[in-house]
Design a protein around this motif. Structure first.
Motif, mmCIF file in Angstrom:
data_model
loop_
_atom_site.group_PDB
_atom_site.id
_atom_site.type_symbol
_atom_site.label_atom_id
_atom_site.label_comp_id
_atom_site.label_asym_id
_atom_site.label_seq_id
_atom_site.Cartn_x
_atom_site.Cartn_y
_atom_site.Cartn_z
ATOM 1 N N ARG A 1 -1.587 -11.986 -25.362
ATOM 2 C CA ARG A 1 -0.530 -12.991 -25.520
ATOM 3 C C ARG A 1 0.134 -13.387 -24.209
ATOM 4 O O ARG A 1 0.999 -14.257 -24.201
ATOM 5 N N GLY A 2 -0.186 -12.686 -23.124
ATOM 6 C CA GLY A 2 0.472 -12.974 -21.853
ATOM 7 C C GLY A 2 1.943 -12.607 -21.858
ATOM 8 O O GLY A 2 2.747 -13.191 -21.141
ATOM 9 N N ALA A 3 2.289 -11.630 -22.666
ATOM 10 C CA ALA A 3 3.689 -11.234 -22.835
ATOM 11 C C ALA A 3 4.214 -10.495 -21.611
ATOM 12 O O ALA A 3 3.470 -9.819 -20.903
ATOM 13 N N THR A 4 5.507 -10.629 -21.373
ATOM 14 C CA THR A 4 6.212 -9.839 -20.369
ATOM 15 C C THR A 4 6.846 -8.669 -21.115
ATOM 16 O O THR A 4 7.607 -8.871 -22.053
ATOM 17 N N ILE A 5 6.524 -7.460 -20.677
ATOM 18 C CA ILE A 5 6.944 -6.253 -21.397
ATOM 19 C C ILE A 5 8.041 -5.530 -20.624
ATOM 20 O O ILE A 5 7.955 -5.366 -19.409
ATOM 21 N N VAL A 6 9.060 -5.062 -21.349
ATOM 22 C CA VAL A 6 10.108 -4.212 -20.808
ATOM 23 C C VAL A 6 10.201 -2.989 -21.719
ATOM 24 O O VAL A 6 10.236 -3.124 -22.942
ATOM 25 N N PHE A 7 10.211 -1.806 -21.118
ATOM 26 C CA PHE A 7 10.344 -0.562 -21.881
ATOM 27 C C PHE A 7 11.779 -0.055 -21.822
ATOM 28 O O PHE A 7 12.401 -0.055 -20.767
ATOM 29 N N ALA A 8 12.283 0.405 -22.955
ATOM 30 C CA ALA A 8 13.569 1.090 -23.038
ATOM 31 C C ALA A 8 13.265 2.511 -23.485
ATOM 32 O O ALA A 8 12.593 2.720 -24.492
ATOM 33 N N ALA A 9 13.731 3.486 -22.702
ATOM 34 C CA ALA A 9 13.439 4.887 -23.004
ATOM 35 C C ALA A 9 14.618 5.754 -22.570
ATOM 36 O O ALA A 9 15.547 5.280 -21.917
ATOM 37 N N SER A 10 14.548 7.023 -22.923
ATOM 38 C CA SER A 10 15.610 7.949 -22.536
ATOM 39 C C SER A 10 15.425 8.371 -21.084
ATOM 40 O O SER A 10 14.380 8.146 -20.478
ATOM 41 N N ARG A 11 16.437 8.995 -20.534
ATOM 42 C CA ARG A 11 16.369 9.490 -19.153
ATOM 43 C C ARG A 11 15.687 10.853 -19.066
ATOM 44 O O ARG A 11 15.667 11.455 -17.986
ATOM 45 N N ARG A 12 15.149 11.331 -20.140
ATOM 46 C CA ARG A 12 14.470 12.634 -20.128
ATOM 47 C C ARG A 12 13.318 12.613 -19.131
ATOM 48 O O ARG A 12 12.665 11.589 -18.928
ATOM 49 N N ALA A 13 13.053 13.762 -18.532
ATOM 50 C CA ALA A 13 12.010 13.868 -17.509
ATOM 51 C C ALA A 13 10.646 13.459 -18.054
ATOM 52 O O ALA A 13 9.869 12.794 -17.351
ATOM 53 N N LEU A 14 10.341 13.813 -19.296
ATOM 54 C CA LEU A 14 9.046 13.469 -19.885
ATOM 55 C C LEU A 14 8.879 11.957 -19.987
ATOM 56 O O LEU A 14 7.838 11.414 -19.600
ATOM 57 N N ASP A 15 9.891 11.267 -20.463
ATOM 58 C CA ASP A 15 9.825 9.807 -20.582
ATOM 59 C C ASP A 15 9.627 9.160 -19.219
ATOM 60 O O ASP A 15 8.795 8.271 -19.045
ATOM 61 N N ARG A 16 10.384 9.616 -18.226
ATOM 62 C CA ARG A 16 10.282 9.053 -16.882
ATOM 63 C C ARG A 16 8.897 9.312 -16.287
ATOM 64 O O ARG A 16 8.305 8.426 -15.682
ATOM 65 N N LYS A 17 8.397 10.523 -16.466
ATOM 66 C CA LYS A 17 7.100 10.886 -15.896
ATOM 67 C C LYS A 17 5.979 10.027 -16.491
ATOM 68 O O LYS A 17 5.106 9.542 -15.765
ATOM 69 N N ILE A 18 5.992 9.847 -17.790
ATOM 70 C CA ILE A 18 4.943 9.066 -18.449
ATOM 71 C C ILE A 18 5.025 7.598 -18.038
ATOM 72 O O ILE A 18 4.016 6.976 -17.714
ATOM 73 N N LEU A 19 6.220 7.047 -18.015
ATOM 74 C CA LEU A 19 6.377 5.621 -17.739
ATOM 75 C C LEU A 19 6.298 5.259 -16.258
ATOM 76 O O LEU A 19 6.059 4.102 -15.932
ATOM 77 N N GLU A 20 6.473 6.232 -15.361
ATOM 78 C CA GLU A 20 6.441 5.896 -13.937
ATOM 79 C C GLU A 20 5.063 5.403 -13.489
ATOM 80 O O GLU A 20 4.956 4.672 -12.514
ATOM 81 N N GLY A 21 4.034 5.754 -14.225
ATOM 82 C CA GLY A 21 2.689 5.318 -13.873
ATOM 83 C C GLY A 21 2.330 3.937 -14.406
ATOM 84 O O GLY A 21 1.202 3.487 -14.231
ATOM 85 N N THR A 22 3.259 3.260 -15.047
ATOM 86 C CA THR A 22 2.985 1.933 -15.600
ATOM 87 C C THR A 22 3.574 0.850 -14.706
ATOM 88 O O THR A 22 4.453 1.116 -13.885
ATOM 89 N N VAL A 23 3.099 -0.363 -14.887
ATOM 90 C CA VAL A 23 3.569 -1.488 -14.086
ATOM 91 C C VAL A 23 4.727 -2.231 -14.752
ATOM 92 O O VAL A 23 5.253 -3.177 -14.180
ATOM 93 N N TYR A 24 5.116 -1.808 -15.925
ATOM 94 C CA TYR A 24 6.132 -2.513 -16.693
ATOM 95 C C TYR A 24 7.537 -2.205 -16.183
ATOM 96 O O TYR A 24 7.798 -1.134 -15.642
ATOM 97 N N LYS A 25 8.440 -3.159 -16.405
ATOM 98 C CA LYS A 25 9.845 -2.920 -16.104
ATOM 99 C C LYS A 25 10.353 -1.867 -17.082
ATOM 100 O O LYS A 25 9.966 -1.855 -18.250
ATOM 101 N N LYS A 26 11.230 -0.993 -16.583
ATOM 102 C CA LYS A 26 11.732 0.101 -17.406
ATOM 103 C C LYS A 26 13.256 0.145 -17.354
ATOM 104 O O LYS A 26 13.849 -0.065 -16.308
ATOM 105 N N ILE A 27 13.855 0.434 -18.491
ATOM 106 C CA ILE A 27 15.295 0.656 -18.578
ATOM 107 C C ILE A 27 15.475 2.029 -19.215
ATOM 108 O O ILE A 27 14.961 2.284 -20.306
ATOM 109 N N PHE A 28 16.196 2.912 -18.523
ATOM 110 C CA PHE A 28 16.412 4.260 -19.038
ATOM 111 C C PHE A 28 17.859 4.431 -19.467
ATOM 112 O O PHE A 28 18.777 4.025 -18.766
ATOM 113 N N PHE A 29 18.046 5.037 -20.628
ATOM 114 C CA PHE A 29 19.363 5.239 -21.210
ATOM 115 C C PHE A 29 19.671 6.720 -21.336
ATOM 116 O O PHE A 29 18.773 7.529 -21.573
#
Length: 78
Positions: free
Chosen positions: A28-56
């Motif tokens: 679809r050519g979508a622009t993706i933004v991830f919202a996740a917790s500040r937990r170390a596991l969430d950050r570690k998994i998402l740091e390897g992606t190219v998507y914009k990330k927002i941590f709460f």
């Protein structure tokens, strides 16, 4: 099209969300933004992606009425 994907807490939620994001972006050519917790596991998994990330900062709701309920309510206000 912009899409917000909220996932976190375990790899069992984040990895399927990343796969969904890849497909939405590819098909679809979508622009993706991830919202996740500040937990170390969430950050570690998402740091390897190219998507914009927002941590709460996550404050889980207590399951029983006890002193943690007071702390939970106070954090919800602020």
């Amino acid at each position: 099209m912009k899409i917000l994907i909220a996932a976190g807490g375990s790899g069992g939620h984040i990895f399927p969300a990343i796969a969904l994001a890849h497909e939405l972006e590819k098909q679809r050519g979508a622009t993706i933004v991830f919202a996740a917790s500040r937990r170390a596991l969430d950050r570690k998994i998402l740091e390897g992606t190219v998507y914009k990330k927002i941590f709460f900062s996550i404050n889980p709701m207590p399951y029983r009425l006890n002193t943690k309920v007071i702390s939970f309510m106070a954090k919800m206000v602020y």
